[in-house]
Write a protein that holds these residues in place. Structure first.
Motif, PDB file in Angstrom:
ATOM      1  N   GLN A   1       0.858  -1.104  -0.116  1.00 58.89           N
ATOM      2  CA  GLN A   1       0.033  -0.113   0.083  1.00 58.89           C
ATOM      3  C   GLN A   1       0.995   1.174   0.059  1.00 58.89           C
ATOM      4  O   GLN A   1       0.483   2.088  -0.487  1.00 58.89           O
ATOM      5  CB  GLN A   1      -0.698  -0.021   1.214  1.00 58.89           C
ATOM      6  CG  GLN A   1      -2.019  -1.167   1.105  1.00 58.89           C
ATOM      7  CD  GLN A   1      -2.921  -1.220   2.416  1.00 58.89           C
ATOM      8  OE1 GLN A   1      -2.546  -0.359   3.148  1.00 58.89           O
ATOM      9  NE2 GLN A   1      -4.103  -1.710   2.527  1.00 58.89           N
TER      10      GLN A   1
ATOM     11  N   SER B   1      -1.623  10.669   2.793  1.00 55.47           N
ATOM     12  CA  SER B   1      -1.897  10.162   1.457  1.00 55.47           C
ATOM     13  C   SER B   1      -2.837   9.024   1.286  1.00 55.47           C
ATOM     14  O   SER B   1      -3.807   9.169   0.508  1.00 55.47           O
ATOM     15  CB  SER B   1      -0.316   9.513   0.864  1.00 55.47           C
ATOM     16  OG  SER B   1       0.677  10.558   0.803  1.00 55.47           O
TER      17      SER B   1
ATOM     18  N   VAL C   1      -6.475   9.506  -0.546  1.00 54.93           N
ATOM     19  CA  VAL C   1      -7.010   8.360  -1.299  1.00 54.93           C
ATOM     20  C   VAL C   1      -8.578   7.888  -0.854  1.00 54.93           C
ATOM     21  O   VAL C   1      -9.424   7.831  -1.610  1.00 54.93           O
ATOM     22  CB  VAL C   1      -6.237   7.168  -1.299  1.00 54.93           C
ATOM     23  CG1 VAL C   1      -6.601   5.983  -1.955  1.00 54.93           C
ATOM     24  CG2 VAL C   1      -4.902   7.466  -2.119  1.00 54.93           C
ATOM     25  N   ASN C   2      -8.851   7.756   0.456  1.00 54.55           N
ATOM     26  CA  ASN C   2      -9.911   7.314   1.042  1.00 54.55           C
ATOM     27  C   ASN C   2     -11.107   8.396   0.692  1.00 54.55           C
ATOM     28  O   ASN C   2     -12.182   8.299   0.498  1.00 54.55           O
ATOM     29  CB  ASN C   2     -10.016   7.005   2.303  1.00 54.55           C
ATOM     30  CG  ASN C   2      -9.347   5.788   2.561  1.00 54.55           C
ATOM     31  OD1 ASN C   2      -9.147   5.112   1.870  1.00 54.55           O
ATOM     32  ND2 ASN C   2      -8.455   5.638   3.874  1.00 54.55           N
TER      33      ASN C   2
ATOM     34  N   THR D   1     -13.486   9.053  -7.556  1.00 56.24           N
ATOM     35  CA  THR D   1     -13.069   8.571  -8.642  1.00 56.24           C
ATOM     36  C   THR D   1     -14.150   8.838  -9.888  1.00 56.24           C
ATOM     37  O   THR D   1     -13.791   8.679 -10.997  1.00 56.24           O
ATOM     38  CB  THR D   1     -12.920   7.169  -8.846  1.00 56.24           C
ATOM     39  OG1 THR D   1     -14.012   6.314  -8.354  1.00 56.24           O
ATOM     40  CG2 THR D   1     -11.731   6.946  -7.651  1.00 56.24           C
TER      41      THR D   1
ATOM     42  N   ILE E   1      -5.999   4.666  -8.117  1.00 63.43           N
ATOM     43  CA  ILE E   1      -7.070   4.898  -6.854  1.00 63.43           C
ATOM     44  C   ILE E   1      -7.954   4.081  -7.338  1.00 63.43           C
ATOM     45  O   ILE E   1      -8.470   3.119  -6.198  1.00 63.43           O
ATOM     46  CB  ILE E   1      -7.288   6.325  -6.746  1.00 63.43           C
ATOM     47  CG1 ILE E   1      -6.039   7.003  -6.300  1.00 63.43           C
ATOM     48  CG2 ILE E   1      -8.060   6.463  -5.606  1.00 63.43           C
ATOM     49  CD1 ILE E   1      -6.169   8.646  -6.183  1.00 63.43           C
TER      50      ILE E   1
ATOM     51  N   LYS F   1      -9.268   0.953  -4.813  1.00 63.48           N
ATOM     52  CA  LYS F   1     -10.803   0.909  -3.873  1.00 63.48           C
ATOM     53  C   LYS F   1     -11.624   0.005  -4.403  1.00 63.48           C
ATOM     54  O   LYS F   1     -12.492  -0.427  -3.591  1.00 63.48           O
ATOM     55  CB  LYS F   1     -11.271   2.730  -4.010  1.00 63.48           C
ATOM     56  CG  LYS F   1     -10.280   3.637  -3.639  1.00 63.48           C
ATOM     57  CD  LYS F   1     -10.932   5.062  -3.651  1.00 63.48           C
ATOM     58  CE  LYS F   1     -12.020   5.217  -2.605  1.00 63.48           C
ATOM     59  NZ  LYS F   1     -12.483   6.388  -2.548  1.00 63.48           N
TER      60      LYS F   1
ATOM     61  N   LEU G   1      -1.318   0.773  -4.602  1.00 64.93           N
ATOM     62  CA  LEU G   1      -1.736   1.987  -5.146  1.00 64.93           C
ATOM     63  C   LEU G   1      -0.797   2.256  -6.114  1.00 64.93           C
ATOM     64  O   LEU G   1       0.573   2.180  -5.818  1.00 64.93           O
ATOM     65  CB  LEU G   1      -1.657   2.989  -4.013  1.00 64.93           C
ATOM     66  CG  LEU G   1      -3.112   2.956  -3.199  1.00 64.93           C
ATOM     67  CD1 LEU G   1      -2.825   3.969  -1.879  1.00 64.93           C
ATOM     68  CD2 LEU G   1      -4.338   3.702  -4.013  1.00 64.93           C
TER      69      LEU G   1
ATOM     70  N   LEU H   1       1.055   9.872  -6.294  1.00 67.57           N
ATOM     71  CA  LEU H   1       0.498  10.490  -4.876  1.00 67.57           C
ATOM     72  C   LEU H   1       1.273  11.655  -4.292  1.00 67.57           C
ATOM     73  O   LEU H   1       0.808  12.482  -3.327  1.00 67.57           O
ATOM     74  CB  LEU H   1       0.582   9.335  -3.748  1.00 67.57           C
ATOM     75  CG  LEU H   1      -0.226   8.040  -3.851  1.00 67.57           C
ATOM     76  CD1 LEU H   1       0.177   6.937  -2.901  1.00 67.57           C
ATOM     77  CD2 LEU H   1      -1.433   8.200  -4.065  1.00 67.57           C
TER      78      LEU H   1
END
Length: 453
Positions: free
Chosen positions: A185, A232, A236-237, A241, A374, A378, A385, A389
């Motif tokens: 990750q 980071s 991403v969370n 998207t 991403i 997800k 990933l 980033l």
């Protein structure tokens, strides 16, 4: 032979049984006498049941009497027939010491409930004979079938060792899986600016001029080599998207597009799109392998191999070959990183002709690869990933309303963020160990309407 029998028949049978039992008892007592420890004399018998010289050989009987008399309580010290043992209560007729039934019980050595070979109350103890031996044998067999304390201890010890070993192995396996998961990750370690910055800090003026001539001079201005991993992952969370934007809870949204890439990294945003499909422009692959000396095996070079070349053979070069090697290293290690330890050939066709590099939209390529990385992560399609980033983190930090602690006059925004400043603002924005969003966004990004006092 009938179903009933008289008392005399029973008495005769008892007498014969007693005689036979005594004979066996005498022999057993003689042979077992050698194994009996001191302080545990043989069980005494009634005088009427004592073995006679006719039924026992003289030498055997003599030795038996000698041992019994010397141990105090053997055959030679039995009481007279019908005499009650000291302290014994009187029994009804037919249950006395001389009764046929009592004689049979005495001759076959009936033991107490505990099986310790003690005589019942009212009778003298008997030597171990007949069924007494069988009872002890059955008891020994039963004891042997049960697990002994040593055997149980050894089994428990083995079980404990197995459990301990299994637990330690399980802990070690769990630790290894967790470390592997973190490494997969933590793409920033592969996509950080560290590798590229170490190469850039040793470039000479001619090499920096070649890089700037094709529009990649903004990468020479990057000041932060590492970015906070937890920040980071939090970004991403909070990345949408579908709308291609960062959604900061109760703060606002930040658009993530090629314009944002241009603002943060200052890369070319030309009219030509870059085809990044795996099999596109395969005719240029041969030139790629030849550039790195792999035309025979047609394997992509590793980052270590290219770094070594840039630090040694290419240290003083500034020709087209050097520029292509540097660009491919920057694209694969920083702008479009993956989990691979080798350079990617897909973008090589866009740098094959030096004069056309500036005409491609490199900003769109970088943002597209980031969004795809991403989304795949997800959606569970990939366990790691991919994408830049570094850009996403600097974009967020530069969108915070933090006043004059950051230089707003620099065109390439990555140049304003040193590692020390990133750490400081990250701490200011932290809500918890892994949550951020404490600071307000700039007005152009904020969804919160500020009401003047």
């Amino acid at each position: 032979m009938g179903s009933t029998s008289t008392g005399e028949d029973e008495g005769d049978a008892a007498g014969r049984g007693a005689t036979s039992g005594v004979q066996r008892g005498a022999c057993i007592g003689v042979h077992r006498g050698r194994k009996v420890t001191a302080g545990r004399p043989p069980r005494p018998m009634a005088s009427s049941q004592a073995p006679s010289d006719e039924s026992v050989p003289d030498d055997v009987a003599g030795r038996a009497r000698t041992r019994s008399s010397t141990r105090g309580g053997g055959v030679g010290s039995q009481s007279a027939p019908g005499a009650a043992a000291p302290g014994a209560t009187s029994k009804p007729s037919g249950e006395g010491a001389d009764s046929p039934r009592r004689a049979v019980s005495a001759s076959i050595g009936v033991e107490g409930a505990s099986g310790a070979g003690r005589a019942t109350s009212g009778t003298a103890s008997q030597p171990p004979v007949g069924k007494s031996c069988m009872a002890r044998k059955r008891k020994a067999e039963a004891t042997n079938t049960a697990p002994s304390p040593k055997r149980t201890t050894r089994a428990s010890s083995r079980a404990d060792k197995a459990t301990s070993s299994g637990g330690a192995q399980g802990d070690a396996t769990a630790e290894f899986d967790e470390a592997q998961k973190r490494a997969e990750q933590d793409v920033r370690k592969k996509g950080s600016a560290m590798k590229l910055s170490k190469i850039n800090e040793n470039l000479n003026a001619d090499q920096k001029g070649r890089v700037a001539s094709v529009g990649f001079g903004g990468l020479l201005e990057v000041k932060c080599n590492n970015i906070p991993e937890k920040l980071s992952l939090w970004l991403v969370n909070n990345f949408d998207t579908n709308k291609f934007e960062l959604v900061i809870p109760q703060r606002g949204t930040i658009k993530v597009d090629d314009v944002a890439i241009k603002r943060v990294l200052g890369l070319p945003m030309g009219a030509n799109l870059i085809d990044y499909e795996k099999k596109s422009y395969s005719e240029t692959f041969i030139e790629f392998y030849k550039l790195f000396g792999h035309e025979n095996d047609q394997n992509a070079p590793t980052f270590v191999e290219v770094e070594k070349w840039l630090r040694s053979v290419g240290k003083e070069l500034a020709d087209d070959k050097w520029l292509k090697v540097w660009l491919m290293f920057a694209i694969s290690s920083f702008l479009c990183p993956t989990s691979s330890t080798k350079l990617c050939v897909r973008a090589f066709h866009s740098i094959a002709i030096i004069e056309e590099i500036h005409g491609y939209n490199w900003c769109k390529l970088i943002v597209d690869r980031l969004i795809k990385g991403i989304a795949d992560f997800k959606n569970g399609e990939r366990k790691f990933l991919s994408g830049c980033l570094f850009f996403l983190t600097i974009l967020y930090l530069d969108s915070l309303d933090i006043g004059d602690i950051v230089n707003r006059g620099l065109e390439v925004r990555a140049a304003a963020w040193t590692e020390k400043l990133v750490t400081k603002v990250c701490a200011m924005d932290r809500v918890s160990d892994s949550q951020f969003g404490k600071l307000q966004l700039k007005p152009e990004y904020s969804c919160v309407t500020l009401i003047p006092p």
